[in-house]
Design an enzyme around this catalytic site. Structure first.
Site, PDB file in Angstrom:
ATOM      1  CD  GLU A   1      -3.823  -5.323  10.618  1.00 27.22           C
ATOM      2  OE1 GLU A   1      -5.012  -5.415  10.661  1.00 27.22           O
ATOM      3  OE2 GLU A   1      -3.132  -5.126   9.474  1.00 27.22           O
TER       4      GLU A   1
ATOM      5  CE  LYS B   1       0.211   0.755   5.522  1.00 27.33           C
ATOM      6  NZ  LYS B   1       1.789   1.278   5.412  1.00 27.33           N
TER       7      LYS B   1
ATOM      8  CB  SER C   1       5.070   3.768  -0.558  1.00 25.76           C
ATOM      9  OG  SER C   1       6.165   3.736   0.261  1.00 25.76           O
TER      10      SER C   1
HETATM   11  C1  LIG Z   1       2.928   0.631   5.488  1.00 30.18           C
HETATM   12  C2  LIG Z   1       3.723   1.117   4.502  1.00 30.18           C
HETATM   13  C3  LIG Z   1       4.650   0.563   3.703  1.00 30.18           C
HETATM   14  C4  LIG Z   1       4.755  -1.119   3.770  1.00 30.18           C
HETATM   15  O1  LIG Z   1       3.695  -1.638   3.136  1.00 30.18           O
HETATM   16  P1  LIG Z   1       3.510  -2.546   2.031  1.00 30.18           P
HETATM   17  O2  LIG Z   1       2.229  -3.490   2.449  1.00 30.18           O
HETATM   18  O3  LIG Z   1       4.810  -3.334   1.913  1.00 30.18           O
HETATM   19  O4  LIG Z   1       3.364  -1.643   1.008  1.00 30.18           O
HETATM   20  C5  LIG Z   1       5.544   1.164   2.649  1.00 30.18           C
HETATM   21  N1  LIG Z   1       5.425   2.315   2.529  1.00 30.18           N
HETATM   22  C6  LIG Z   1       4.671   3.238   3.371  1.00 30.18           C
HETATM   23  C7  LIG Z   1       4.788   4.846   3.235  1.00 30.18           C
HETATM   24  C8  LIG Z   1       3.698   2.765   4.499  1.00 30.18           C
HETATM   25  O5  LIG Z   1       3.004   3.228   5.048  1.00 30.18           O
END
Ligand SMILES: *Cc1c(COP(=O)(O)O)cnc(C)c1O
Length: 413
Positions: free
Chosen positions: A127, A105, A396
């Site tokens: 948000e 993020k 992610s």
């Molecule tokens: C917010 C988040 C997601 C999902 O958001 P995307 O916009 O689909 O990437 C996925 N993994 C983590 C670790 C997150 O914090």
């Protein structure tokens, strides 16, 4: 080692999208009231100028390097790969969990905050649902001397206490939204209201590759740094492209950021993994691309979960970051043209993925990312992973935020 920003190295074929109306095929666009239209158009033209300005892209690259920890590592996880039981399979993880604040993020937050400064705005609103985006925004606002207001559903604030404390420590004002279901949807509405009322001084830093144009494109571009790095890293390591690329899908930002640089490589299978919750057949899930239909939500036309009357459906996922009833327009388009496949992993499959990766490799993944890990195990079990295939998986985020759930569900308390 590549360090970049992702803005100028995307594959040719998809650089043409979105079109001048912010559409990816029939998806995307701007379904917003008049008051918002001017702000979106101002943002679009500021972004068009910024992305072509090497001073902007150079500064972003430097911030990503020095303040976000880029490039993130790409490495093999051989013990996990052995666990898959398919001869010769190699699994590479793209370690977005090692970026500052613990997920991808920060890539988008830094890019948009720098854009806000360039536009002469001194204040940012955003948000947040689970609080991960809010923490990334509060972090970059502290870094770049921007005032920061985060809107969060009152119920989400109760459930995500540590992130509320983090945001406040970072100097952000966190405002509780008590309307409606007191969740993410209401927090988005309040952010938009604030933005429209203070547009001269304020930028709305939207957190995923969805919403009205130009957000899906801006967020995708800032997240494309993931795929640009990963593509170069895997070519350096393997001398060839991967057979499979997997990423989890909430709104779609880490997935589109990972997939985009591979979109023009026909031999690379792209697989987005959504949240099947208790199982898609139960209705308690968040698999908008796998099980939803096209419609209009949050200012954009894309796949979403709706009932027969077009009412947005309630969602469920063990991973707060996947618990969103829609997915962005570019992924919707890539689904429709058959370039990206989508599947869904249940809560329990994700928890199993989290457990196996932790045991075999010493990495505690975010529950969101664990959906992709679990689904890869499922693919192997189904015999859908050929011997000697090379897999790239976007991890992610890290799982520190999910310890309570893991303790409860995996019985490790
Ligand atoms: C917010 C988040 C997601 C999902 O958001 P995307 O916009 O689909 O990437 C996925 N993994 C983590 C670790 C997150 O914090």
């Amino acid at each position: 080692m590549v360090v970049g920003h992702g803005l100028d190295q995307s594959s040719q074929q998809y650089d043409d999208l979105p079109d001048a109306h912010g559409r990816f095929g029939r998806f995307g666009g701007r379904y917003v009231p008049e008051g918002l239209m001017a702000a979106l158009i101002e943002l679009n033209s500021a972004y068009e100028q910024a992305r072509a300005d090497t001073e902007f892209t150079g500064e972003l690259t430097e911030l990503l390097r020095m303040r976000a920890g880029r490039p993130t590592l790409l490495h093999q996880v051989p013990r996990f790969a052995t666990h898959l039981g398919v001869p010769g399979v190699k699994v590479y993880l793209k370690r977005e969990d090692t970026a500052h604040t613990g997920s991808h993020k920060i890539n988008n937050a830094l890019g948009q905050a720098l854009l806000a400064k360039r536009m002469g705005k001194r204040r940012v609103v955003a948000e947040t649902g689970a609080g991960q985006h809010g923490v990334a925004v509060a972090t970059v606002c502290a870094m770049l001397e921007l005032a920061c207001t985060i809107y969060m559903g009152a119920d989400d604030m109760e459930r995500q206490r540590p992130n509320v404390v983090r945001m406040r420590l970072l100097g952000a004002e966190v405002r509780a939204v008590a309307a409606g279901n007191r969740r993410l949807k209401e927090a988005i509405s309040e952010s938009v209201r604030d933005w429209v009322a203070h547009v001269d001084t304020t930028h709305y830093l939207f957190g995923t590759a969805a919403g009205p144009a130009p957000y899906p494109r801006i967020v995708r571009d800032f997240q494309t740094v993931i795929g640009v790095e990963a593509r170069a890293q895997i070519l350096a390591a393997e001398g060839r492209l991967p057979d499979h690329v997997l990423a989890c899908v909430g709104g779609g930002s880490n997935a589109i950021g990972t997939f985009h640089p591979f979109a023009a490589d026909p031999g690379v299978r792209l697989l987005g993994v959504e949240a099947a919750g208790h199982g898609v057949e139960t209705g308690a899930h968040a698999a908008s691309l796998s099980a939803g239909s096209p419609g209009e939500m949050d200012g954009s036309f894309s796949y979403l979960l709706q009932d027969d009357d077009g009412q947005i459906a309630a969602t469920h996922s063990v991973a707060a970051g996947l618990d969103y009833p829609g997915a962005g327009p570019e992924l919707s388009h890539l689904k429709e043209i058959g370039r990206v496949q989508f599947a869904a992993a249940t809560d329990s499959l994700a928890l199993r993925g989290l457990q196996v990766l932790a045991h075999s490799e010493g990495i505690i993944a975010a529950l969101e990312s664990a959906h992709a890990v679990g689904y890869l195990m499922h693919l192997a079990e189904q015999g859908e992973l050929a011997a000697d295939s090379v897999v790239l998986l976007c991890l992610s985020g890290r799982g520190d935020k999910d310890l309570d759930i893991a303790a409860q569900r995996l019985g490790v308390d």
